[in-house]
Design a protein around this motif. Structure first.
Motif, short mmCIF file in Angstrom:
data_model
loop_
_atom_site.label_atom_id
_atom_site.label_comp_id
_atom_site.label_asym_id
_atom_site.label_seq_id
_atom_site.Cartn_x
_atom_site.Cartn_y
_atom_site.Cartn_z
N ASP A 14 0.85 -1.19 0.00
CA ASP A 14 0.00 0.00 0.00
C ASP A 14 0.89 1.24 0.00
OD1 ASP A 14 -1.89 1.97 0.32
OD2 ASP A 14 -3.01 0.91 1.89
N VAL A 15 1.37 1.59 -1.18
CA VAL A 15 2.27 2.73 -1.34
C VAL A 15 1.52 4.02 -1.01
CG1 VAL A 15 3.74 3.98 -2.96
CG2 VAL A 15 3.64 1.49 -3.04
N GLY A 16 0.25 4.08 -1.32
CA GLY A 16 -0.54 5.28 -1.04
C GLY A 16 -0.60 5.60 0.44
N LEU A 43 -5.07 9.69 15.55
CA LEU A 43 -5.61 9.35 14.22
C LEU A 43 -4.75 8.31 13.52
CD1 LEU A 43 -6.67 12.88 12.90
CD2 LEU A 43 -8.17 10.96 13.44
N ILE A 44 -3.43 8.45 13.64
CA ILE A 44 -2.51 7.48 13.03
C ILE A 44 -2.72 6.11 13.68
CG2 ILE A 44 -0.08 6.82 12.79
CD1 ILE A 44 0.51 9.85 12.44
N ASP A 45 -2.81 6.10 15.01
CA ASP A 45 -3.03 4.84 15.73
C ASP A 45 -4.36 4.20 15.34
OD1 ASP A 45 -0.61 5.22 16.98
OD2 ASP A 45 -1.48 5.93 18.88
N GLN A 46 -5.41 5.03 15.22
CA GLN A 46 -6.73 4.53 14.82
C GLN A 46 -6.66 3.96 13.39
OE1 GLN A 46 -9.75 7.54 14.87
NE2 GLN A 46 -11.40 6.12 14.38
N PHE A 47 -5.99 4.68 12.50
CA PHE A 47 -5.83 4.22 11.13
C PHE A 47 -5.09 2.89 11.09
CE2 PHE A 47 -3.03 4.06 7.35
CZ PHE A 47 -4.00 3.89 6.38
N THR A 48 -3.99 2.82 11.82
CA THR A 48 -3.18 1.60 11.86
C THR A 48 -3.97 0.43 12.41
OG1 THR A 48 -1.20 2.95 12.15
CG2 THR A 48 -0.99 0.62 12.66
N ARG A 54 -3.22 -7.85 7.66
CA ARG A 54 -2.93 -7.80 6.22
C ARG A 54 -2.69 -6.37 5.76
NH1 ARG A 54 -6.96 -12.12 3.43
NH2 ARG A 54 -5.81 -13.97 4.08
N GLY A 55 -3.50 -5.46 6.26
CA GLY A 55 -3.34 -4.06 5.90
C GLY A 55 -2.03 -3.50 6.40
N ALA A 56 -1.66 -3.87 7.62
CA ALA A 56 -0.38 -3.41 8.18
C ALA A 56 0.79 -3.95 7.37
CB ALA A 56 -0.27 -3.82 9.65
N ASP A 57 0.69 -5.21 6.97
CA ASP A 57 1.74 -5.79 6.12
C ASP A 57 1.81 -5.06 4.77
OD1 ASP A 57 2.62 -7.64 7.96
OD2 ASP A 57 1.52 -9.33 7.09
N ALA A 58 0.64 -4.66 4.24
CA ALA A 58 0.62 -3.94 2.96
C ALA A 58 1.29 -2.57 3.10
CB ALA A 58 -0.81 -3.78 2.46
N VAL A 59 1.08 -1.89 4.24
CA VAL A 59 1.73 -0.60 4.45
C VAL A 59 3.23 -0.81 4.64
CG1 VAL A 59 1.91 1.42 5.97
CG2 VAL A 59 -0.34 0.52 5.37
N LEU A 60 3.61 -1.87 5.32
CA LEU A 60 5.02 -2.21 5.49
C LEU A 60 5.67 -2.45 4.13
CD1 LEU A 60 7.27 -2.86 7.56
CD2 LEU A 60 6.39 -5.19 7.59
N ASP A 61 5.02 -3.23 3.28
CA ASP A 61 5.53 -3.46 1.91
C ASP A 61 5.58 -2.14 1.14
OD1 ASP A 61 5.85 -6.19 2.31
OD2 ASP A 61 3.92 -6.71 1.38
N GLY A 62 4.55 -1.31 1.30
CA GLY A 62 4.51 -0.01 0.63
C GLY A 62 5.66 0.89 1.07
N THR A 63 5.99 0.83 2.35
CA THR A 63 7.11 1.62 2.86
C THR A 63 8.42 1.15 2.23
OG1 THR A 63 5.91 2.01 4.92
CG2 THR A 63 8.30 2.37 4.97
N CYS A 64 8.59 -0.14 2.11
CA CYS A 64 9.79 -0.68 1.47
C CYS A 64 9.83 -0.31 -0.01
CB CYS A 64 9.87 -2.20 1.65
SG CYS A 64 10.30 -2.66 3.33
N THR A 65 8.68 -0.25 -0.64
CA THR A 65 8.61 0.18 -2.04
C THR A 65 9.06 1.63 -2.15
OG1 THR A 65 6.88 -1.41 -2.58
CG2 THR A 65 7.09 0.51 -4.04
N TYR A 132 16.10 -12.64 6.70
CA TYR A 132 16.57 -12.75 8.08
C TYR A 132 15.43 -12.87 9.08
CZ TYR A 132 20.56 -11.21 5.47
OH TYR A 132 21.54 -11.13 4.53
N GLY A 133 14.24 -13.16 8.61
CA GLY A 133 13.09 -13.31 9.49
C GLY A 133 12.12 -12.16 9.31
N TYR A 134 11.04 -12.24 10.08
CA TYR A 134 10.00 -11.23 9.97
C TYR A 134 10.44 -9.95 10.68
CZ TYR A 134 5.42 -9.29 9.17
OH TYR A 134 4.42 -8.48 8.73
#
Length: 178
Positions: A14-16, A43-48, A54-65, A132-134
């Motif tokens: 989730d790059v957006g 608000l950030i905590d509520q969003f997270t 799955r959504g958190a993993d998508a944001v994590l992947d988006g951050t790496c992107t 190297y793991g999660y």
């Protein structure tokens, strides 16, 4: 021979959402906020929390992107001046993170440097890290700091406080059009 860390094998995520969070931090710092406003943090905590695993993993992947895209842009910019992105960006970001011991624990800095080097050599930072793991909880803030520092570095190079964010949002808009 392609590497198992080749970006073609990585989820974009989730790059957006990732760019929205980084842009919020960039604007906060630009406006002179040294700490996150409690209302904004809520608000950030509520969003997270609303994302779920799955959504958190998508944001994590988006951050790496974002890290990959920022380092790719920086690599091209530095190569235009016959300079090496790893030589000019990584030490600067590592030194900055070392000055932030409350946000970036010292033991996480080598991982962040590795992400930068992976991206700087054309590898997926996320796939490189997953060897190297999660991800650990202690790596989340340093990951955000790394992304923020890359965006800020690009903004300073271009003398445009919104360049990094605009570059990504324009790329996302073009992807949506296609």
């Amino acid at each position: 021979m392609t590497s198992p860390c080749d970006p073609q094998y990585a989820a974009a995520g989730d790059v957006g959402a990732a760019i929205m969070m980084i842009d919020s931090r960039l604007k906060g710092v630009r406006d002179g906020k040294t700490a996150t406003d409690p209302e904004e943090q809520a608000l950030i905590d509520q969003f997270t929390a609303s994302l779920g695993p799955r959504g958190a993993d998508a944001v994590l992947d988006g951050t790496c992107t974002l890290i990959y895209l920022f380092m790719k842009w920086l690599r091209m910019a530095y190569e235009d001046h016959d300079k090496d992105v790893i030589e000019y960006v990584v030490p600067n970001l590592v030194a900055t993170m070392r000055m932030m011991p409350k946000s970036v624990r010292p033991e996480t800095i080598p991982t962040m440097a590795g992400l930068l080097i992976a991206a700087g050599t054309g590898l997926s930072p996320n796939l490189w890290r997953k060897q190297y793991g999660y991800w650990t909880k202690d790596e989340m803030t340093p990951l955000e700091v790394t992304t923020f520092l890359l965006a800020e570095h690009i903004n300073r190079l271009t003398d445009d406080p919104d360049f990094a964010t605009r570059m990504i949002t324009e790329a996302l808009s073009k992807t949506d059009e296609d």
